[in-house]
Write an enzyme that holds these catalytic residues in place. Structure first.
Site, short mmCIF file in Angstrom:
data_model
loop_
_atom_site.label_atom_id
_atom_site.label_comp_id
_atom_site.label_asym_id
_atom_site.label_seq_id
_atom_site.Cartn_x
_atom_site.Cartn_y
_atom_site.Cartn_z
N CYS A 99 43.71 152.83 -48.91
CA CYS A 99 45.26 153.40 -49.08
C CYS A 99 46.31 152.13 -49.47
O CYS A 99 47.56 151.63 -49.91
CB CYS A 99 45.52 154.48 -48.26
SG CYS A 99 45.46 154.68 -46.60
N HIS A 150 47.52 157.47 -43.96
CA HIS A 150 47.71 157.50 -44.10
C HIS A 150 49.00 156.71 -45.67
O HIS A 150 49.96 157.90 -45.11
CB HIS A 150 46.96 158.87 -45.29
CG HIS A 150 45.76 158.81 -46.52
ND1 HIS A 150 45.19 157.69 -47.24
CD2 HIS A 150 46.39 159.79 -47.76
CE1 HIS A 150 45.12 158.22 -48.26
NE2 HIS A 150 45.56 159.11 -48.27
N HIS A 162 47.78 157.80 -54.85
CA HIS A 162 47.19 157.23 -53.37
C HIS A 162 45.61 157.17 -53.97
O HIS A 162 44.67 157.44 -54.98
CB HIS A 162 47.24 158.75 -52.14
CG HIS A 162 46.50 159.49 -52.46
ND1 HIS A 162 45.34 159.85 -50.85
CD2 HIS A 162 46.23 160.42 -53.87
CE1 HIS A 162 45.18 160.89 -51.86
NE2 HIS A 162 46.03 161.64 -52.87
#
Length: 190
Positions: A99, A150, A162
């Site tokens: 990510c 994240h 993402h």
């Protein structure tokens, strides 16, 4: 030193110190952003010193609609280019990417901005944004585990791009109960 020069020096130092990002000197060949560059402030003319003095206390201007559309367009191009790329911790190519590296690559390749490659470090760049104020191009952060973060990039109203651990590069809804309950912060770098 004249007032205008002093204001320009202060603005320059503020941009270099306050933002935490390093713009590239030239756009990469894959960049989609065109002549209407994404900017947060416009230069002040030397003849308007009173306005220059007041501008330091005013909030930065909002992004022009055309610039916001260019950001959305660039992010959707990044999505088309990377869609389905699998998640790979530490990966940084279309064979696999994580990510934070994905966010780094998108900002570097599509906006010419060099962000850190680590989620915790990315959490400190730009300016903090309230959840209700998120717009296209903002970084969105989530706490997905006790020590796990994240990151993604807001694309449209209520959606973010993402590299998902389960589905690879994709667009998800911020309002989805999983993401809504894990939302941590949003940062603006554009």
């Amino acid at each position: 030193m004249t007032r205008v020069q002093a204001v320009l020096v202060i603005l320059l130092v503020g941009l270099l110190v306050g933002c935490g990002v390093v713009p590239r000197s030239s756009r990469p060949s894959g960049a989609v952003v065109s002549s209407g560059e994404v900017t947060t402030a416009s230069p002040t003319s030397p003849s308007d010193t009173s306005q220059a003095e007041d501008s330091s206390s005013q909030p930065p201007p909002t992004m022009a609609v055309s610039s916001l559309q260019q950001v959305k367009s660039s992010l959707m191009q990044a999505y088309r280019d990377w869609e389905g790329t699998p998640y790979k911790l530490g990966g940084e190519s279309q064979q696999g990417i994580d990510c934070s590296r994905f966010v780094h690559v998108v900002f570097d390749d599509y906006f010419g901005i060099d962000l850190p490659t680590n989620t915790k470090t990315q959490l400190n760049v730009g300016n903090s944004i309230r959840r209700a104020g998120i717009r296209s191009g903002d970084l969105v952060f989530f706490r997905t585990g006790r020590k796990t973060l994240h990151v993604g990039i807001a694309v449209n109203s209520g959606e973010f791009l993402h590299a998902s651990t389960s589905n690879g590069v994709m667009i998800s809804k911020l309002g989805n109960s999983y993401w809504r309950n894990r939302f941590l912060a949003a940062r603006r770098v554009l």
